[in-house]
Design an enzyme around this catalytic site. Sequence first.
Site, PDB file in Angstrom:
ATOM      1  CG  ASP A   1      37.371  32.213  12.729  1.00  0.00           C
ATOM      2  OD1 ASP A   1      36.232  31.838  13.077  1.00  0.00           O
ATOM      3  OD2 ASP A   1      38.235  31.447  12.287  1.00  0.00           O
TER       4      ASP A   1
ATOM      5  N   GLY B   1      41.794  26.000   8.847  1.00  0.00           N
ATOM      6  CA  GLY B   1      41.268  26.235   7.509  1.00  0.00           C
ATOM      7  C   GLY B   1      42.245  26.941   6.597  1.00  0.00           C
TER       8      GLY B   1
END
Length: 535
Positions: free
Chosen positions: A141, A29
Amino acid sequence: MAVRFAPLDDDDPTRVAGYDLRARLGAGGMGRVYLAFSPGGRALAVKVVRPDYAQDEEFRRRFRKEIDAAQRVQGLYTAPVVDADSKAKLPWLATAYVPGPSLHQAVTEHGPLPLPTVFRLLAGVAEGLTAIHACDLIHRDLKPANILLAEDGPRVIDFGIAHAADATTITSTHVRVGTPAFMAPEQIRGRSATPATDVFALGNLAVFAATGRTAFGEGNPDALFYRILNEPPELDDCPPALRAAVKRCLARDPKKRPAVSELMAYARKQTAGETLSVAGSWLPEAVATSLTGYDTKPYVPPPKTRKTHTGTTATATTERNTKAARTTGAKPPAGGGGSSSGGALAVIGLLALVAFLVIGPDKVVGAIDAQLKGSPSPSPTYALPSYPSSPGPDATTGTGLTSGSATDNSDNGSSGSGSGTSVSEPTVEETPNGCERGNQVIRSNLDTYGKANAASLSSLAANLDAAANDAGDSGVASAIRDLAHDARALSDATSQFEAAINRQDTSQAEVYKNAFQAAQQEWKDDAETYKSVCS
């Protein structure tokens, strides 16, 4: 089997800072990840941030802060951050390359992992999180793609990086940073992350490793968020020995989740009597066999060639042979005579100063290495010893530069008389355009820093780069730029060696000592080239 290394596309960079990119490892991302190699030959994973993130100043500020913290993380189950630049046009960071699949790849290709492997995974990741949290970082994350499976255990990657994106304009329009299936309730609600946030993700990670699915399923993010906030996790097919631990990890209230140290102890208790001493034994056979697909040997850069002042390329061996031919009777460069030989002598004299700069860190490496062997706990603030500004023997030529060691060179303005080690700089007329500037840079850095350490070597590299940019002769510019590259490699190796010594990691200290010695040899080879183009 998935492709391990992808060739670079037309829109991929081929070089980031001093690193040549050899292949693409993947994309996420926040950017793309590439395979590169350190000057000492160690494989690295270089992540280059996406342009839209790079345009956000808040992202850069956070990125710089997180990287500064991440570079302090030193754990056996993390991939250390070895270099980064938050001010580059496209910010980037480099970590040690881990030769193995991600947990996501392993489970997708080979199915759920056996329970002993899951417990070893749980213990290793918990230990990695302990090192991360000790540096006041939260991963934020933790997901299967951010866990790599090496033959000697798991590695946690990308720690702290998600925080850099939290306050960017990209995330300010209701876009949450993180992977929905692994986000904790407090993340979904927009509250501050804590170590317990990573514990929630770790529990979900263990469920995925053991069952091949996440504890709250997949699908639409909003539906996932609802289940995470309102429904119990689906643990029916989770092995009973693992179920009790992960159920606590997945508690909605962060205060009810166990500490990573408790998880680590529980997982190790489950594997008591077993060992990781046999390489690859902790992984199932199919995954262990797949590790050969991550070998970087086919991508190791070829030996470096260098431009000579005539515009042709030559290896270091050829350059040394050329030097030997000159010393055994070959003709001197055009325009020889007393003036030319005097100019060459002055350049050699200055190279003695250059060699001294390299000798300094080498002594430091040996001294600290000896101290490490003699003391079980060296001071984490061990000060590098200072060295006198006058040079010792020339490591390149074997000669010393002392008062009276040079003959009278009145033709070129340099003199062997006087005290100390003063040597006049060669005039512009005697050396190709750019040599005088290179000599000045080398001398000024020695005069300024006096002792050789990572900071002085890094400064020398930057100043040599500037000198190369100003050089009017392409051969001279190439020779100076090679010295700059070598000085940077010496600086990096010295810095990493010191860090390894401070954390008492003897194996890593040996790796960076070898990297230093390799870079030192490169410097000596390139010094010969510089000497030949400037004589």
